[in-house]
Enzyme design. Structure first.
Site, PDB file in Angstrom:
ATOM      1  N   LYS A  69       0.841  -1.199   0.000  1.00 23.93           N
ATOM      2  CA  LYS A  69       0.000   0.000   0.000  1.00 23.93           C
ATOM      3  C   LYS A  69       0.871   1.242   0.000  1.00 23.93           C
ATOM      4  O   LYS A  69       1.864   1.314   0.728  1.00 23.93           O
ATOM      5  CB  LYS A  69      -0.847  -0.013   1.293  1.00 23.93           C
ATOM      6  CG  LYS A  69      -1.829   1.124   1.394  1.00 23.93           C
ATOM      7  CD  LYS A  69      -3.163   0.763   0.806  1.00 23.93           C
ATOM      8  CE  LYS A  69      -4.096   1.952   0.661  1.00 23.93           C
ATOM      9  NZ  LYS A  69      -3.791   2.788  -0.505  1.00 23.93           N
ATOM     10  N   LYS A  93       5.214   2.391   8.410  1.00 26.63           N
ATOM     11  CA  LYS A  93       4.025   3.159   8.817  1.00 26.63           C
ATOM     12  C   LYS A  93       2.799   2.264   8.991  1.00 26.63           C
ATOM     13  O   LYS A  93       2.099   2.338  10.003  1.00 26.63           O
ATOM     14  CB  LYS A  93       3.752   4.207   7.732  1.00 26.63           C
ATOM     15  CG  LYS A  93       2.684   5.220   8.067  1.00 26.63           C
ATOM     16  CD  LYS A  93       2.342   6.095   6.851  1.00 26.63           C
ATOM     17  CE  LYS A  93       3.560   6.784   6.255  1.00 26.63           C
ATOM     18  NZ  LYS A  93       3.182   7.656   5.110  1.00 26.63           N
ATOM     19  N   LYS A 105       5.255   2.312  -2.982  1.00 26.71           N
ATOM     20  CA  LYS A 105       5.146   3.714  -3.406  1.00 26.71           C
ATOM     21  C   LYS A 105       5.348   3.790  -4.900  1.00 26.71           C
ATOM     22  O   LYS A 105       6.038   2.943  -5.486  1.00 26.71           O
ATOM     23  CB  LYS A 105       6.227   4.562  -2.726  1.00 26.71           C
ATOM     24  CG  LYS A 105       5.871   6.038  -2.660  1.00 26.71           C
ATOM     25  CD  LYS A 105       4.865   6.264  -1.558  1.00 26.71           C
ATOM     26  CE  LYS A 105       4.595   7.711  -1.302  1.00 26.71           C
ATOM     27  NZ  LYS A 105       4.010   7.889   0.028  1.00 26.71           N
ATOM     28  N   THR A 189      -4.896  12.765   6.658  1.00 18.24           N
ATOM     29  CA  THR A 189      -3.488  12.889   7.052  1.00 18.24           C
ATOM     30  C   THR A 189      -3.351  14.027   8.063  1.00 18.24           C
ATOM     31  O   THR A 189      -2.704  13.873   9.106  1.00 18.24           O
ATOM     32  CB  THR A 189      -2.595  13.127   5.822  1.00 18.24           C
ATOM     33  OG1 THR A 189      -2.893  12.115   4.851  1.00 18.24           O
ATOM     34  CG2 THR A 189      -1.126  13.069   6.171  1.00 18.24           C
ATOM     35  N   ASN A 220      -2.421  19.432   0.882  1.00 23.89           N
ATOM     36  CA  ASN A 220      -3.571  18.824   1.552  1.00 23.89           C
ATOM     37  C   ASN A 220      -3.319  18.591   3.039  1.00 23.89           C
ATOM     38  O   ASN A 220      -4.099  19.021   3.894  1.00 23.89           O
ATOM     39  CB  ASN A 220      -3.921  17.505   0.834  1.00 23.89           C
ATOM     40  CG  ASN A 220      -5.076  16.794   1.508  1.00 23.89           C
ATOM     41  OD1 ASN A 220      -6.057  17.427   1.889  1.00 23.89           O
ATOM     42  ND2 ASN A 220      -4.959  15.508   1.692  1.00 23.89           N
ATOM     43  N   SER A 357      -7.349   5.368   4.206  1.00 24.56           N
ATOM     44  CA  SER A 357      -7.299   4.587   2.963  1.00 24.56           C
ATOM     45  C   SER A 357      -7.720   3.141   3.248  1.00 24.56           C
ATOM     46  O   SER A 357      -8.447   2.522   2.470  1.00 24.56           O
ATOM     47  CB  SER A 357      -5.881   4.563   2.390  1.00 24.56           C
ATOM     48  OG  SER A 357      -5.642   5.686   1.577  1.00 24.56           O
TER      49      SER A 357
HETATM   50  N1  GLU Z   1       0.660   8.953   0.319  1.00 26.02           N
HETATM   51  C1  GLU Z   1       0.163   8.819   1.643  1.00 26.02           C
HETATM   52  C2  GLU Z   1       1.291   8.470   2.597  1.00 26.02           C
HETATM   53  O1  GLU Z   1       2.433   8.757   2.334  1.00 26.02           O
HETATM   54  C3  GLU Z   1      -1.031   7.887   1.739  1.00 26.02           C
HETATM   55  C4  GLU Z   1      -0.810   6.474   1.299  1.00 26.02           C
HETATM   56  C5  GLU Z   1      -2.083   5.654   1.240  1.00 26.02           C
HETATM   57  O2  GLU Z   1      -3.133   6.154   1.603  1.00 26.02           O
HETATM   58  O3  GLU Z   1      -1.987   4.522   0.796  1.00 26.02           O
HETATM   59  O4  GLU Z   1       1.082   7.966   3.668  1.00 26.02           O
END
Ligand code: GLU
Length: 431
Positions: A69, A93, A105, A189, A220, A357
């Site tokens: 993810k 994370k 990513k 976030t 955001n 998410s």
């Molecule tokens: N891009 C966001 C992060 O760095 C969200 C990633 C997601 O929701 O999968 O945590």
């Protein structure tokens, strides 16, 4: 960020914190390199009829805890190393907050601000076409990141479904609400970071009225955390975007700053070209000066590698909340800890985004939509529990919160890896 390779720095930090936490070398070895990275060149027809090729990446870092993810970034400075570092941080994370996910990513080297809307749609669809075999609701689930948004997620979902000839709402998160998005994802976030600050305020007895905050980055996450903090009585004295920063000792009205950016965006196209600097009533400072301000809380909410050996001595804020991914280089962790700084690390502070998410993905799979209150209260539960676990471990070991967060995460990943058996098991030493 000078010459530092952000992935090398991220792996060095992982090895150091893993060793300090007594994590088995086999587990660290599993996390030293990504499982797979797909590198593609995306052909995109531009409005003038020409074709351009954009380098693109999708890194699936580790899937010990579940499908991978992580977001997709559109930015001119994207590199393979950056995407790999971001994917490693996603792995940690998701484990810190206890989600059933591994980390991934994606990124495209592009300046989306110069593309038309049609070009942006073609680029987004080309990304999904190139990556469609490694992405899937049970395999790898992308989401928004820097300079990508809900609309782009909607295009990508549609492209995936056209390729596979199925409906697959759970293939991507951060979608528009009518295309299977979740209420509360947009603010998630920022809200997650706000919940961490509230918990910190409780354990450290902070008085919001006496707490001045500087926020680097007004995207955001930066906007939402600023909005919630102001609502709770904190004073936002400095804000910046990629064009520069503004400072006011009395504090800003966050929503009028935001309205100004939104209004400019409407004039200029899909991406905001206006700058918070255009509000001239306040003192203009640089992004570097913002980081060095004498405030109670500093919130880097833009890109990685903004605090390193070149400016660490000048950082004054006693508390730093990492809303961006990787704003502090691992090589200065020890120095900041010795100076008594409290750092709420990215893998905890910005985990609200991926947590909602996850809620979106769960709703998509169940075919059911939660209310905003339900999303917010579940997010609060996850963030408070994760903050509490990290804080208590940090206090018990007199360790930095980053070390405690990595310990919590690495123990969870280690349990999954150990469940398949390690050398001790196969040699008959343990059950
Ligand atoms: N891009 C966001 C992060 O760095 C969200 C990633 C997601 O929701 O999968 O945590």
């Amino acid at each position: 960020m000078a010459e530092t390779n952000v992935f090398v720095d991220a792996v060095a930090r992982l090895e150091r914190l893993g060793a300090e936490a007594g994590i088995a070398p086999e587990v660290i070895a599993a996390l030293r390199d990504p499982r797979e990275t797909l590198i593609a060149s995306l052909p995109v027809r531009l409005d003038d009829g020409s074709r351009r090729y954009f380098p693109a990446f999708r890194c699936r870092y580790n899937n010990a805890l579940g499908p991978t993810k992580g977001g997709i970034r559109f930015h001119p400075n994207v590199t393979l190393e950056e995407v790999q570092a971001l994917a490693l941080w996603m792995t940690i994370k998701c484990a810190v907050v206890g989600l059933p996910y591994g980390g991934a990513k994606g990124g495209v080297i592009v300046d989306p601000k110069v593309l038309s809307r049609l070009e942006l749609e073609r680029l987004s669809r080309a990304y999904m076409r190139a990556m469609a075999n490694v992405i899937g609701p049970d395999l790898d689930i992308p989401a928004p990141d820097v300079y990508t948004n809900a609309r782009i997620m909607g295009w990508m979902r549609d492209e995936y479904e056209a390729i596979h000839r199925i409906k697959a709402p759970g293939v991507i998160t951060g979608k528009p609400i009518r295309l299977g998005g979740s209420l509360g994802r947009e603010e998630a976030t920022g809200r997650g970071a706000f919940l961490c600050i509230q918990e910190l305020a409780r354990v450290r007895d902070l008085d919001p009225a006496k707490t001045r905050i500087a926020i680097q980055g007004f995207g955001n996450a930066g906007y939402h955390v600023a909005h919630l903090l102001q609502e709770a009585g904190y004073r936002i004295v400095a804000v910046s975007d990629s064009q520069g920063a503004i400072y006011s000792e009395d504090g800003f009205d966050v929503d009028s700053l935001h309205q100004h950016k939104e209004a400019t965006r409407k004039l200029q196209g899909v991406y905001c070209e206006g700058s918070v600097c255009q509000l001239v009533d306040h003192e203009r400072i640089s992004n570097d000066e913002l980081l060095e301000l004498d405030v109670e809380i500093l919130i880097p909410a833009a890109l990685e590698g903004v605090i390193g050996p070149w400016n660490v001595d000048r950082i004054q804020a006693p508390i730093i909340v990492e809303v961006a991914n990787g704003p502090i280089l691992g090589e200065v962790d020890a120095q900041l800890f010795e100076r008594g700084k409290v750092i709420v690390p990215d893998v905890l502070a910005n985990a609200g985004g991926v947590t909602v998410s996850y809620f979106e993905w769960v709703q998509n799979r169940a075919g059911y939509a939660w209310t905003l209150d339900e999303v917010r209260s579940r997010l609060a539960e996850v963030m408070k529990r994760a903050f509490g676990e990290v804080w208590e471990l940090g206090a018990a070991e007199k360790a930095a919160l980053r070390g405690a967060a990595y310990t919590v995460a690495l123990r969870r990943i280690a349990e999954a890896i150990h469940a398949h058996g390690t050398r001790e098991y196969f040699q008959g030493d343990t059950d």
